[in-house]
Write a protein that holds these residues in place. Structure first.
Motif, PDB file in Angstrom:
ATOM      1  N   GLU A   1     -34.168   7.635 -76.948  1.00  0.00           N
ATOM      2  CA  GLU A   1     -34.429   6.240 -76.585  1.00  0.00           C
ATOM      3  C   GLU A   1     -35.576   5.672 -77.414  1.00  0.00           C
ATOM      4  OE1 GLU A   1     -32.470   4.309 -74.887  1.00  0.00           O
ATOM      5  OE2 GLU A   1     -31.172   6.022 -74.492  1.00  0.00           O
TER       6      GLU A   1
ATOM      7  N   GLU B   1     -35.961   1.451 -83.946  1.00  0.00           N
ATOM      8  CA  GLU B   1     -35.007   0.729 -84.788  1.00  0.00           C
ATOM      9  C   GLU B   1     -34.935  -0.744 -84.375  1.00  0.00           C
ATOM     10  OE1 GLU B   1     -31.405   2.980 -84.269  1.00  0.00           O
ATOM     11  OE2 GLU B   1     -32.101   4.598 -85.589  1.00  0.00           O
ATOM     12  N   LYS B   2     -34.928  -0.977 -83.079  1.00  0.00           N
ATOM     13  CA  LYS B   2     -34.885  -2.346 -82.565  1.00  0.00           C
ATOM     14  C   LYS B   2     -36.159  -3.103 -82.953  1.00  0.00           C
ATOM     15  CE  LYS B   2     -33.360  -2.461 -78.382  1.00  0.00           C
ATOM     16  NZ  LYS B   2     -33.251  -2.489 -76.915  1.00  0.00           N
ATOM     17  N   MET B   3     -37.295  -2.419 -82.898  1.00  0.00           N
ATOM     18  CA  MET B   3     -38.561  -3.042 -83.281  1.00  0.00           C
ATOM     19  C   MET B   3     -38.566  -3.407 -84.767  1.00  0.00           C
ATOM     20  SD  MET B   3     -41.207  -0.719 -81.025  1.00  0.00           S
ATOM     21  CE  MET B   3     -42.663  -1.305 -81.857  1.00  0.00           C
ATOM     22  N   GLU B   4     -37.984  -2.556 -85.590  1.00  0.00           N
ATOM     23  CA  GLU B   4     -37.901  -2.843 -87.025  1.00  0.00           C
ATOM     24  C   GLU B   4     -37.031  -4.069 -87.267  1.00  0.00           C
ATOM     25  OE1 GLU B   4     -38.863  -2.746 -90.872  1.00  0.00           O
ATOM     26  OE2 GLU B   4     -39.765  -1.473 -89.343  1.00  0.00           O
ATOM     27  N   ASP B   5     -35.927  -4.158 -86.551  1.00  0.00           N
ATOM     28  CA  ASP B   5     -35.065  -5.346 -86.660  1.00  0.00           C
ATOM     29  C   ASP B   5     -35.817  -6.597 -86.225  1.00  0.00           C
ATOM     30  OD1 ASP B   5     -32.960  -3.822 -87.577  1.00  0.00           O
ATOM     31  OD2 ASP B   5     -31.933  -3.739 -85.638  1.00  0.00           O
ATOM     32  N   MET B   6     -36.566  -6.482 -85.151  1.00  0.00           N
ATOM     33  CA  MET B   6     -37.333  -7.625 -84.662  1.00  0.00           C
ATOM     34  C   MET B   6     -38.426  -8.017 -85.656  1.00  0.00           C
ATOM     35  SD  MET B   6     -37.591  -6.745 -80.609  1.00  0.00           S
ATOM     36  CE  MET B   6     -38.364  -8.281 -80.149  1.00  0.00           C
ATOM     37  N   LYS B   7     -39.029  -7.040 -86.297  1.00  0.00           N
ATOM     38  CA  LYS B   7     -40.054  -7.320 -87.306  1.00  0.00           C
ATOM     39  C   LYS B   7     -39.455  -8.120 -88.460  1.00  0.00           C
ATOM     40  CE  LYS B   7     -43.258  -5.095 -90.461  1.00  0.00           C
ATOM     41  NZ  LYS B   7     -43.618  -3.862 -91.125  1.00  0.00           N
TER      42      LYS B   7
ATOM     43  N   GLY C   1     -35.784  -2.788 -72.939  1.00  0.00           N
ATOM     44  CA  GLY C   1     -34.370  -2.755 -73.301  1.00  0.00           C
ATOM     45  C   GLY C   1     -33.707  -1.396 -73.171  1.00  0.00           C
TER      46      GLY C   1
ATOM     47  N   LYS D   1     -34.148   4.671 -80.781  1.00  0.00           N
ATOM     48  CA  LYS D   1     -33.427   3.401 -80.687  1.00  0.00           C
ATOM     49  C   LYS D   1     -34.398   2.227 -80.590  1.00  0.00           C
ATOM     50  CE  LYS D   1     -29.493   5.450 -78.252  1.00  0.00           C
ATOM     51  NZ  LYS D   1     -28.846   5.516 -76.929  1.00  0.00           N
ATOM     52  N   LEU D   2     -35.462   2.408 -79.824  1.00  0.00           N
ATOM     53  CA  LEU D   2     -36.444   1.355 -79.643  1.00  0.00           C
ATOM     54  C   LEU D   2     -37.176   1.057 -80.956  1.00  0.00           C
ATOM     55  CD1 LEU D   2     -37.725  -0.588 -77.639  1.00  0.00           C
ATOM     56  CD2 LEU D   2     -39.277   1.238 -76.965  1.00  0.00           C
TER      57      LEU D   2
ATOM     58  N   THR E   1     -36.825 -10.048 -88.325  1.00  0.00           N
ATOM     59  CA  THR E   1     -36.526 -11.379 -87.809  1.00  0.00           C
ATOM     60  C   THR E   1     -37.790 -12.223 -87.734  1.00  0.00           C
ATOM     61  OG1 THR E   1     -34.673 -10.516 -86.532  1.00  0.00           O
ATOM     62  CG2 THR E   1     -35.558 -12.654 -85.847  1.00  0.00           C
TER      63      THR E   1
END
Length: 125
Positions: free
Chosen positions: A87, A93-99, A57, A90-91, A101
């Motif tokens: 980057e 942070e995105k992984m934490e959001d995915m976790k 991403g 950001k990645l 979810t």
């Protein structure tokens, strides 16, 4: 390697490979005397990097900037590192959001599995 070989090796269309080169996502590819693209190990390493980063991403714009900085030489090492650090942040942070979810999905699936056994699904979020 020819563009067809590289396309098959990396699972990218020939149009995508041409586009990546055109926008500066990968450095300009060497050409044969007949004008055909001749991908080297270095070209393929750039393609691998682009494919890996895009699948995670990372925005195309960041990768184009990284490629441009790399081509400017060693005086851009700090700038390249800074770009990659940003980057990575950001990645993560995105992984934490995915976790979060994934945890929510696991919770919901667990509720449905219990409901299949008991025949009762209580209302919850």
């Amino acid at each position: 390697m020819t563009i067809a070989e590289v396309s098959n090796k990396y699972g990218l269309s020939q149009d995508t490979l041409r586009y990546y080169e055109c926008i500066g996502l990968i450095p300009e590819v060497n050409r044969t005397k007949g004008g055909m693209r001749d991908y080297t190990e270095e070209s393929c390493a750039w393609i691998e990097l682009a494919k890996c980063m895009r699948s995670a991403g990372i925005p195309i714009e960041a990768l184009i900037e990284y490629c441009a900085l790399t081509q400017q030489g060693d005086q851009t090492i700090s700038a390249r590192k800074e770009l990659l650090v940003e980057e990575r942040k950001k990645l993560l942070e995105k992984m934490e959001d995915m976790k979060k979810t994934l945890e929510r999905l696991n919770y919901k699936i667990d509720r449905y599995e219990k409901a299949e056994v008991t025949g009762v699904l209580s209302w919850q979020k």
